[in-house]
Scaffold this motif. Structure first.
Motif, PDB file in Angstrom:
ATOM      1  N   SER A 139     -44.669 -11.331  44.535  1.00 32.24           N
ATOM      2  CA  SER A 139     -45.257 -12.652  44.809  1.00 32.24           C
ATOM      3  C   SER A 139     -45.893 -12.734  46.193  1.00 32.24           C
ATOM      4  N   PHE A 140     -46.305 -11.577  46.742  1.00 31.75           N
ATOM      5  CA  PHE A 140     -47.065 -11.581  47.980  1.00 31.75           C
ATOM      6  C   PHE A 140     -48.502 -12.007  47.673  1.00 31.75           C
ATOM      7  N   HIS A 141     -49.123 -12.674  48.622  1.00 25.22           N
ATOM      8  CA  HIS A 141     -50.522 -13.048  48.490  1.00 25.22           C
ATOM      9  C   HIS A 141     -51.381 -11.872  48.949  1.00 25.22           C
ATOM     10  N   ILE A 142     -52.303 -11.427  48.107  1.00 24.85           N
ATOM     11  CA  ILE A 142     -53.147 -10.290  48.411  1.00 24.85           C
ATOM     12  C   ILE A 142     -54.540 -10.769  48.814  1.00 24.85           C
ATOM     13  N   ILE A 143     -54.977 -10.369  49.998  1.00 25.62           N
ATOM     14  CA  ILE A 143     -56.347 -10.637  50.445  1.00 25.62           C
ATOM     15  C   ILE A 143     -57.124  -9.333  50.286  1.00 25.62           C
ATOM     16  N   ASP A 144     -57.966  -9.283  49.289  1.00 24.84           N
ATOM     17  CA  ASP A 144     -58.744  -8.088  48.971  1.00 24.84           C
ATOM     18  C   ASP A 144     -60.054  -8.135  49.750  1.00 24.84           C
ATOM     19  N   SER A 145     -60.178  -7.290  50.772  1.00 26.69           N
ATOM     20  CA  SER A 145     -61.372  -7.337  51.617  1.00 26.69           C
ATOM     21  C   SER A 145     -62.629  -6.974  50.842  1.00 26.69           C
ATOM     22  N   ASP A 146     -62.502  -6.112  49.816  1.00 31.98           N
ATOM     23  CA  ASP A 146     -63.667  -5.784  48.993  1.00 31.98           C
ATOM     24  C   ASP A 146     -64.159  -7.018  48.246  1.00 31.98           C
ATOM     25  N   ALA A 147     -63.209  -7.830  47.744  1.00 34.88           N
ATOM     26  CA  ALA A 147     -63.581  -9.066  47.054  1.00 34.88           C
ATOM     27  C   ALA A 147     -64.199 -10.063  48.036  1.00 34.88           C
ATOM     28  N   VAL A 148     -63.650 -10.106  49.245  1.00 31.27           N
ATOM     29  CA  VAL A 148     -64.213 -10.984  50.277  1.00 31.27           C
ATOM     30  C   VAL A 148     -65.651 -10.572  50.578  1.00 31.27           C
ATOM     31  N   TYR A 149     -65.858  -9.269  50.751  1.00 31.68           N
ATOM     32  CA  TYR A 149     -67.200  -8.738  51.022  1.00 31.68           C
ATOM     33  C   TYR A 149     -68.145  -9.049  49.862  1.00 31.68           C
ATOM     34  N   HIS A 150     -67.679  -8.818  48.639  1.00 32.40           N
ATOM     35  CA  HIS A 150     -68.509  -9.073  47.458  1.00 32.40           C
ATOM     36  C   HIS A 150     -68.917 -10.543  47.404  1.00 32.40           C
ATOM     37  N   ASN A 151     -68.001 -11.427  47.721  1.00 33.92           N
ATOM     38  CA  ASN A 151     -68.292 -12.861  47.711  1.00 33.92           C
ATOM     39  C   ASN A 151     -69.363 -13.208  48.747  1.00 33.92           C
ATOM     40  N   ILE A 152     -69.267 -12.568  49.910  1.00 40.01           N
ATOM     41  CA  ILE A 152     -70.212 -12.843  50.986  1.00 40.01           C
ATOM     42  C   ILE A 152     -71.629 -12.392  50.629  1.00 40.01           C
ATOM     43  N   VAL A 153     -71.735 -11.241  49.923  1.00 39.14           N
ATOM     44  CA  VAL A 153     -73.069 -10.666  49.676  1.00 39.14           C
ATOM     45  C   VAL A 153     -73.607 -10.930  48.269  1.00 39.14           C
ATOM     46  N   SER A 154     -72.863 -11.686  47.458  1.00 42.07           N
ATOM     47  CA  SER A 154     -73.289 -11.925  46.072  1.00 42.07           C
ATOM     48  C   SER A 154     -74.311 -13.044  45.944  1.00 42.07           C
ATOM     49  N   SER A 155     -74.629 -13.678  47.052  1.00 41.12           N
ATOM     50  CA  SER A 155     -75.653 -14.714  47.076  1.00 41.12           C
ATOM     51  C   SER A 155     -76.286 -14.704  48.466  1.00 41.12           C
ATOM     52  N   PRO A 156     -77.415 -15.392  48.632  1.00 40.27           N
ATOM     53  CA  PRO A 156     -78.035 -15.420  49.965  1.00 40.27           C
ATOM     54  C   PRO A 156     -77.037 -15.878  51.033  1.00 40.27           C
ATOM     55  N   SER A 157     -77.012 -15.168  52.149  1.00 45.26           N
ATOM     56  CA  SER A 157     -76.059 -15.483  53.221  1.00 45.26           C
ATOM     57  C   SER A 157     -76.567 -14.883  54.527  1.00 45.26           C
ATOM     58  N   PRO A 158     -76.018 -15.318  55.656  1.00 42.26           N
ATOM     59  CA  PRO A 158     -76.403 -14.707  56.939  1.00 42.26           C
ATOM     60  C   PRO A 158     -76.142 -13.208  56.966  1.00 42.26           C
ATOM     61  N   CYS A 159     -75.079 -12.763  56.288  1.00 38.39           N
ATOM     62  CA  CYS A 159     -74.767 -11.339  56.230  1.00 38.39           C
ATOM     63  C   CYS A 159     -75.868 -10.567  55.501  1.00 38.39           C
ATOM     64  N   VAL A 160     -76.301 -11.080  54.345  1.00 35.14           N
ATOM     65  CA  VAL A 160     -77.365 -10.428  53.579  1.00 35.14           C
ATOM     66  C   VAL A 160     -78.665 -10.411  54.377  1.00 35.14           C
ATOM     67  N   ASP A 161     -78.954 -11.500  55.070  1.00 33.92           N
ATOM     68  CA  ASP A 161     -80.172 -11.567  55.889  1.00 33.92           C
ATOM     69  C   ASP A 161     -80.164 -10.478  56.961  1.00 33.92           C
ATOM     70  N   GLU A 162     -79.010 -10.278  57.580  1.00 34.86           N
ATOM     71  CA  GLU A 162     -78.909  -9.269  58.638  1.00 34.86           C
ATOM     72  C   GLU A 162     -79.038  -7.858  58.067  1.00 34.86           C
ATOM     73  N   LEU A 163     -78.424  -7.623  56.905  1.00 33.16           N
ATOM     74  CA  LEU A 163     -78.538  -6.307  56.259  1.00 33.16           C
ATOM     75  C   LEU A 163     -79.982  -6.015  55.861  1.00 33.16           C
ATOM     76  N   LYS A 164     -80.682  -7.029  55.362  1.00 30.47           N
ATOM     77  CA  LYS A 164     -82.085  -6.864  54.961  1.00 30.47           C
ATOM     78  C   LYS A 164     -82.949  -6.521  56.169  1.00 30.47           C
ATOM     79  N   SER A 165     -82.662  -7.156  57.298  1.00 36.54           N
ATOM     80  CA  SER A 165     -83.475  -6.911  58.488  1.00 36.54           C
ATOM     81  C   SER A 165     -83.301  -5.487  59.007  1.00 36.54           C
ATOM     82  N   VAL A 166     -82.148  -4.882  58.738  1.00 39.40           N
ATOM     83  CA  VAL A 166     -81.870  -3.530  59.223  1.00 39.40           C
ATOM     84  C   VAL A 166     -82.267  -2.463  58.208  1.00 39.40           C
ATOM     85  N   PHE A 167     -81.906  -2.678  56.932  1.00 42.30           N
ATOM     86  CA  PHE A 167     -82.083  -1.639  55.918  1.00 42.30           C
ATOM     87  C   PHE A 167     -83.304  -1.849  55.009  1.00 42.30           C
TER      88      PHE A 167
END
Length: 200
Positions: free
Chosen positions: A25-53
């Protein structure tokens, strides 16, 4: 609230250890899921990645094309590009994880686990009461990555070769678990650490 850090290289089996811990019954914070959530739609993170890559790493809907980005950063000899990717995404993922920890603590949670392959690099060790590295031999790692991500052996091997070696994780964490395929042994190893640390 006790915060446990869980890390290790791709294909070692962090997810399996997290599933074992969730049974307590521990709460699991899955960083991969967090990352996927951040980049699955337009976001400041995606904008920064686009500007670099480049525009090619973004889909027409504004979400990140993870496959296109992986082809760039996991290609042999592109360690520098992988480092750039990590430096960009770390800050967004860390903010989201810390927000989740604060929320769980406010809700009265007793234990949470940060499942993060880049726990050390992201500076999240300071948020943990103790940390565990999950390691495995190269062959089972290749097999797991191929099955999980539907890629070929060559691509999986390139991904492994782009990552830190075992010593990096051993020296950077408090505990080490080896996961070469025996589920019962893995469960026993997890329980032993949790008991020793007084979490269960």
């Amino acid at each position: 609230m006790t915060v446990i850090g869980l890390t290790g290289p791709s294909g070692a089996g962090k997810g399996e250890v997290a599933r074992i811990m969730s049974a307590y019954s521990f709460h699991i914070i899955d960083s991969d899921a967090v990352y996927h959530n951040i980049v699955s739609s337009p976001s400041p993170c995606v904008d920064e990645l686009k500007s670099v890559f480049g525009q090619g790493v973004v889909n027409c809907d504004g979400a990140l094309n993870r496959k296109a980005l992986s082809a760039i950063v996991f290609k042999d000899g592109n360690q520098e590009k992988l480092s750039i990717l990590n430096s960009i995404t770390h800050k967004y993922v860390v903010i989201a994880i810390r927000d989740t920890i604060s929320r769980l603590e406010g809700e009265g949670a007793q234990v949470c686990v940060i499942d993060a392959p880049l726990l050390i690099e992201a500076g999240l060790l300071s948020d943990c009461d103790f940390s565990i590295a999950v390691l495995a031999d190269k062959e089972p790692r290749i097999k797991r990555i191929c099955q999980r991500d539907n890629i070929d052996t060559q691509s999986a091997t390139a991904r492994i070769n782009s990552q830190k070696n075992d010593e990096y994780y051993i020296s950077g964490t408090d505990e080490v678990i080896y996961n070469n395929g025996d589920l019962y042994a893995l469960q026993d190893d997890v329980r032993a650490i949790l008991e020793e640390r007084g979490v269960i």
